[in-house]
Design an enzyme around this catalytic site. Structure first.
Site, PDB file in Angstrom:
ATOM      1  N   LYS A  72       6.078 -22.751 -15.226  1.00 43.26           N
ATOM      2  CA  LYS A  72       5.268 -22.238 -16.509  1.00 43.26           C
ATOM      3  C   LYS A  72       4.116 -21.742 -17.115  1.00 43.26           C
ATOM      4  O   LYS A  72       3.527 -21.422 -17.140  1.00 43.26           O
ATOM      5  CB  LYS A  72       5.523 -23.678 -17.038  1.00 43.26           C
ATOM      6  CG  LYS A  72       6.549 -24.645 -17.430  1.00 43.26           C
ATOM      7  CD  LYS A  72       6.597 -26.619 -17.860  1.00 43.26           C
ATOM      8  CE  LYS A  72       7.976 -27.037 -18.075  1.00 43.26           C
ATOM      9  NZ  LYS A  72       7.369 -28.323 -17.929  1.00 43.26           N
ATOM     10  N   GLN A  84       3.284 -33.228 -17.530  1.00 47.60           N
ATOM     11  CA  GLN A  84       4.963 -33.095 -16.883  1.00 47.60           C
ATOM     12  C   GLN A  84       5.638 -34.211 -16.204  1.00 47.60           C
ATOM     13  O   GLN A  84       4.856 -35.185 -15.402  1.00 47.60           O
ATOM     14  CB  GLN A  84       5.103 -31.919 -14.838  1.00 47.60           C
ATOM     15  CG  GLN A  84       5.837 -31.853 -15.011  1.00 47.60           C
ATOM     16  CD  GLN A  84       6.873 -30.472 -15.509  1.00 47.60           C
ATOM     17  OE1 GLN A  84       6.536 -30.044 -15.962  1.00 47.60           O
ATOM     18  NE2 GLN A  84       8.121 -31.745 -15.732  1.00 47.60           N
ATOM     19  N   ASP A 100       4.787 -29.784 -26.099  1.00 49.31           N
ATOM     20  CA  ASP A 100       6.012 -30.522 -26.086  1.00 49.31           C
ATOM     21  C   ASP A 100       6.561 -30.863 -27.105  1.00 49.31           C
ATOM     22  O   ASP A 100       8.157 -31.409 -27.182  1.00 49.31           O
ATOM     23  CB  ASP A 100       6.239 -31.446 -25.037  1.00 49.31           C
ATOM     24  CG  ASP A 100       6.590 -30.940 -23.821  1.00 49.31           C
ATOM     25  OD1 ASP A 100       6.803 -29.931 -23.553  1.00 49.31           O
ATOM     26  OD2 ASP A 100       5.943 -30.795 -22.392  1.00 49.31           O
TER      27      ASP A 100
END
Ligand code: NDP
Length: 281
Positions: free
Chosen positions: A53, A97, A120
């Site tokens: 990422k 994460q 997200d």
């Protein structure tokens, strides 16, 4: 018949060029999109994901901040750090994460991210906005799947879509996006009776269960488009999806491979969400 392979790497590359160009325009105006990635603990798969990422961010010309935090970090310390990032004007997107170590409450942690930086799309405010058809951020994996359907000009309106898997991060938001695009949807889970009766009806079949190769050719309607979200590592170290690619490609009209399908699109949509968060300023 052999299905068209929807190449996630190629599509991701094309979209990333557009993102890099929009990023450079924004940088020209004095705003550099910034993404903060918080990794708590040492989970090996998570280490690879966050590295990819951050690398993708840098390649797109964005600012990235990777913070590796110790496994025994307290919940209060993590919430404090997120609060600081919420207030940091150089950061437009914050990603924690998952999975988090067991002593940390994921729900509480996600809810502490400012919704306008929740790239997200997992915050309850963003999940709700998606539900009513006014999303601020579309969760990256389902968003990527929609882009893949768009890339083959699939006529979603009126299509029968079946989603196997009902998680908050993939199955449910996927269903919402397809519904809003005009599909008639069915969502299946582990308790679904006669799964094949449902999957056989699908013009669009999206599979996100974490069960290696569980969807076989007999379960797929001839000519269906099959999107395989699953990423599973087999004993021999190879990756495979939740769909038995070799058999299903003989009945489907189009199919995504694993690896090289949905995976690269997920990261690309994270970049797009971060860019759009910065563009909104
Ligand atoms: P979860 O474990 O959170 O959810 C799995 C879902 O599948 C659940 O709703 C579960 O049902 C359902 N399910 C499990 N077994 C069956 C079955 N036999 N029949 C029907 N439904 C079943 O997984 P995620 O959604 O997080 O991930 C799914 C897969 O996608 C994983 O392989 C993951 O690695 C991959 N993934 C890939 C991404 C990418 O970028 N390509 C991103 C995110 C995930 P129930 O609700 O009843 O438990």
């Amino acid at each position: 018949m052999s299905a068209q392979i929807i190449d996630g790497n190629a599509l991701a590359k094309k979209i990333r060029l557009e993102i890099a160009s929009r990023t450079s325009t924004l940088v020209g105006k004095g705003i550099k999109p910034g993404l903060a990635v918080l990794l708590v603990g040492e989970d090996p798969a998570s280490q690879v994901y966050v590295r990819n990422k951050v690398k993708a961010c840098e390649e797109a010309g964005m600012h990235s901040l990777l913070e590796r935090l110790p496994t025994d970090l307290s919940e209060a310390a993590l919430l404090k750090r997120i609060h600081e990032l919420n207030l940091d004007p150089s950061i437009h997107g914050i990603l924690v994460q998952l999975p988090l170590p067991k002593h940390l409450n994921s729900h509480l942690v996600i809810e502490s991210i400012a919704p306008e930086k929740d790239v997200d799309g997992f915050h309850v405010a963003n999940a709700g906005a998606l539900m009513i058809g006014a999303p601020l951020f579309r969760p990256c994996t389902p968003y990527g799947c929609m882009k893949m359907l768009e890339s083959i000009d699939y006529p979603i309106k009126g299509a029968r879509a079946v989603i196997v898997g009902a998680s908050n991060i993939v199955g449910k938001p996927m269903a919402m996006l397809l519904l809003q695009a005009g599909a008639t949807i069915t969502i299946c889970n582990s308790k679904t009776k006669d799964l094949t009766a449902h999957t056989k009806e699908a013009d669009i079949l999206v599979v996100a269960t974490g069960r290696p190769k569980m969807i076989t050719a007999e379960m797929v309607k001839p000519g269906a488009v099959v999107i395989d979200v699953g990423i599973n590592r087999l004993d021999d170290g190879k990756l495979c999806g939740d769909v038995d690619f070799e058999s299903v490609k003989t009945v489907a009209s189009a199919i995504t491979p694993v690896p090289g399908g949905v995976g690269p699109m997920t990261i690309t949509m994270l970049l797009l969400n971060t860019l759009e968060a910065a563009e909104r300023l």
